[in-house]
Design an enzyme around this catalytic site. Sequence first.
Site, mmCIF file in Angstrom:
data_model
loop_
_atom_site.group_PDB
_atom_site.id
_atom_site.type_symbol
_atom_site.label_atom_id
_atom_site.label_comp_id
_atom_site.label_asym_id
_atom_site.label_seq_id
_atom_site.Cartn_x
_atom_site.Cartn_y
_atom_site.Cartn_z
ATOM 1 N N ARG A 74 -19.372 13.019 42.525
ATOM 2 C CA ARG A 74 -20.586 13.836 42.363
ATOM 3 C C ARG A 74 -20.315 14.824 41.238
ATOM 4 O O ARG A 74 -19.192 15.311 41.094
ATOM 5 C CB ARG A 74 -20.884 14.637 43.639
ATOM 6 C CG ARG A 74 -21.200 13.778 44.825
ATOM 7 C CD ARG A 74 -22.625 13.961 45.261
ATOM 8 N NE ARG A 74 -22.920 12.974 46.299
ATOM 9 C CZ ARG A 74 -23.843 13.117 47.212
ATOM 10 N NH1 ARG A 74 -24.569 14.219 47.261
ATOM 11 N NH2 ARG A 74 -24.073 12.177 48.092
ATOM 12 N N LYS A 102 -13.342 19.521 50.725
ATOM 13 C CA LYS A 102 -14.052 20.706 51.212
ATOM 14 C C LYS A 102 -15.555 20.573 50.939
ATOM 15 O O LYS A 102 -16.384 20.785 51.824
ATOM 16 C CB LYS A 102 -13.485 21.924 50.460
ATOM 17 C CG LYS A 102 -13.711 23.245 51.101
ATOM 18 C CD LYS A 102 -13.190 24.361 50.204
ATOM 19 C CE LYS A 102 -11.690 24.402 50.081
ATOM 20 N NZ LYS A 102 -11.214 25.618 49.381
ATOM 21 N N LYS A 114 -10.040 22.380 40.117
ATOM 22 C CA LYS A 114 -9.369 23.682 40.228
ATOM 23 C C LYS A 114 -8.738 24.012 38.894
ATOM 24 O O LYS A 114 -8.358 23.105 38.137
ATOM 25 C CB LYS A 114 -8.278 23.611 41.297
ATOM 26 C CG LYS A 114 -7.900 24.950 41.851
ATOM 27 C CD LYS A 114 -8.959 25.418 42.805
ATOM 28 C CE LYS A 114 -8.561 26.574 43.642
ATOM 29 N NZ LYS A 114 -9.369 26.643 44.852
HETATM 30 N N1 GLU Z 1 -11.820 29.299 45.133
HETATM 31 C C1 GLU Z 1 -12.675 29.042 46.240
HETATM 32 C C2 GLU Z 1 -12.123 27.896 47.073
HETATM 33 O O1 GLU Z 1 -10.961 27.590 47.025
HETATM 34 C C3 GLU Z 1 -14.127 28.884 45.852
HETATM 35 C C4 GLU Z 1 -14.450 27.708 44.981
HETATM 36 C C5 GLU Z 1 -15.886 27.705 44.441
HETATM 37 O O2 GLU Z 1 -16.688 28.512 44.870
HETATM 38 O O3 GLU Z 1 -16.142 26.861 43.592
HETATM 39 O O4 GLU Z 1 -12.812 27.307 47.858
#
Ligand code: GLU
Length: 480
Positions: A74, A102, A114
């Site tokens: 996605r 997640k 990330k």
């Molecule tokens: N850094 C946060 C996490 O590990 C937020 C990531 C985001 O909002 O894209 O979930």
Amino acid sequence: MAKAQQTLTFYQSVENYFEKAAPHTGLDRGLLDQIKVCNSIYAIHFPVEIRDPKTGKTSVKVFEGYRVQHSHHRLPTKGGIRFSNHVNQDEVMALATLMSYKCAIVHVPFGGAKGGVKVSPKDYDEETLEKITRRYTYELVRRNFIGPSIDVPAPDYGTGEREMAWILDTYRTLRENELDAAGCVTGKPVNQFGIRGRTEATGRGVFYGLRQACDHVEDMKKLKLSPGIAGKRMVIQGFGNVGTYSAQISQGEGDALIIAVGEHDGYIYDEKGIDIQKLIAVKKETGSIMNYPASFKSKPEDREKVLELECDILVPAALEEVINVNNAKNIKAKIIGEAANGPITSVAEEILLKKGILIIPDVYLNAGGVTVSYFEWLKNLSHMRFGRMDKRYRQQGREGIIGLVESMVGRKVPEDMVHKFVKGADEVDLVRSGLEESMINSYNITRNIMKEKNIDMRTAAFVNAVQLIGQDYQSMGIFP
Ligand code: GLU
């Protein structure tokens, strides 16, 4: 195959979790391999002119940075940017992988990513940090690793809304006429295209998740705990953004009893409970939680012992791998709520599961941040604040109903009740309600898989995520 040696890297630990879940997904190995790997890895070195805060002398330092896009099933891909001295490729790969799962678990339609820069923010002044952030963003733009439909960063350990504002500004400078440019990054200040409720979102999500877990009477009975989060003795490790809001909201809205809080310079303990509001003020004023008048304060070198305290709920809310093969046997908590990413290594997890501890995994429990990031991104693409169109309309409808009731019963409804029922939803109300809904639903889905397949909660969460991502790949027609 799952790797069994005791010293695994963070990424290998995540791979182990994946392999444990894989046989329960019913997916072919080819598809599993595609879901497992990190699709794109961008490693960079870039120079920044830095100034020594003491001497004022300038010099050029080369910084190491990464952006990893784990999955493109996605788009855009999504995930925070970390500033820390511990940043390395393995860590960023692990964190990007966790982001994909997640997002799938809370039904946020993004792939995982990330980023990280190997830098300790406390070593530099604001001006230098701004230069580092802007230069890193420039490198991402140059390689097409950022954009509202490509890859959308957010805050993570060591970064916050200030850095997100710099990222947006740099992006807009380079992509001058892009209509949706504000959606290139989330976690921005509210007056810079951010959304109300984002800063607290991860901690608030942790609270909703823990509350949901504690509300399952049968599960609490198994742990010899009474149902409900109220009165549960909680220990918080890490008092940054996530730890602070997890503690504050669990205490303020859930009546949990926070008996200990730990940071890098030690931990404080008080069986009567720590007043989190007061602790926040103490930290703000003095720079350390250790100045709080608790009944017990540890030595700095004993800071990790906070994890071994006897309690109902342990919330690791700082960095990865803090519960590992060295201390897993000493953990006495009945529930561990992973507010941080990857706080338990896969080898340690096996030890904890044998002890009967309920582990609520990071890929579910700390998904509140990305859930509200999704709302922020939607707001940026729609160019409108949530609630703007219908707040007044709904308010007027309810006023009409109250007027009708009053005329029927011949009495006035008390003013405070009118206010409570009539008030239309503000942006923050909608954000909180959307977040609460996601956290409750996803918990129940994960728990059902756990019960149905008789597996632990992390494996259930991975099974759910991998199946959902697998369905996306299958619907693209690439995999059978
Ligand atoms: N850094 C946060 C996490 O590990 C937020 C990531 C985001 O909002 O894209 O979930």
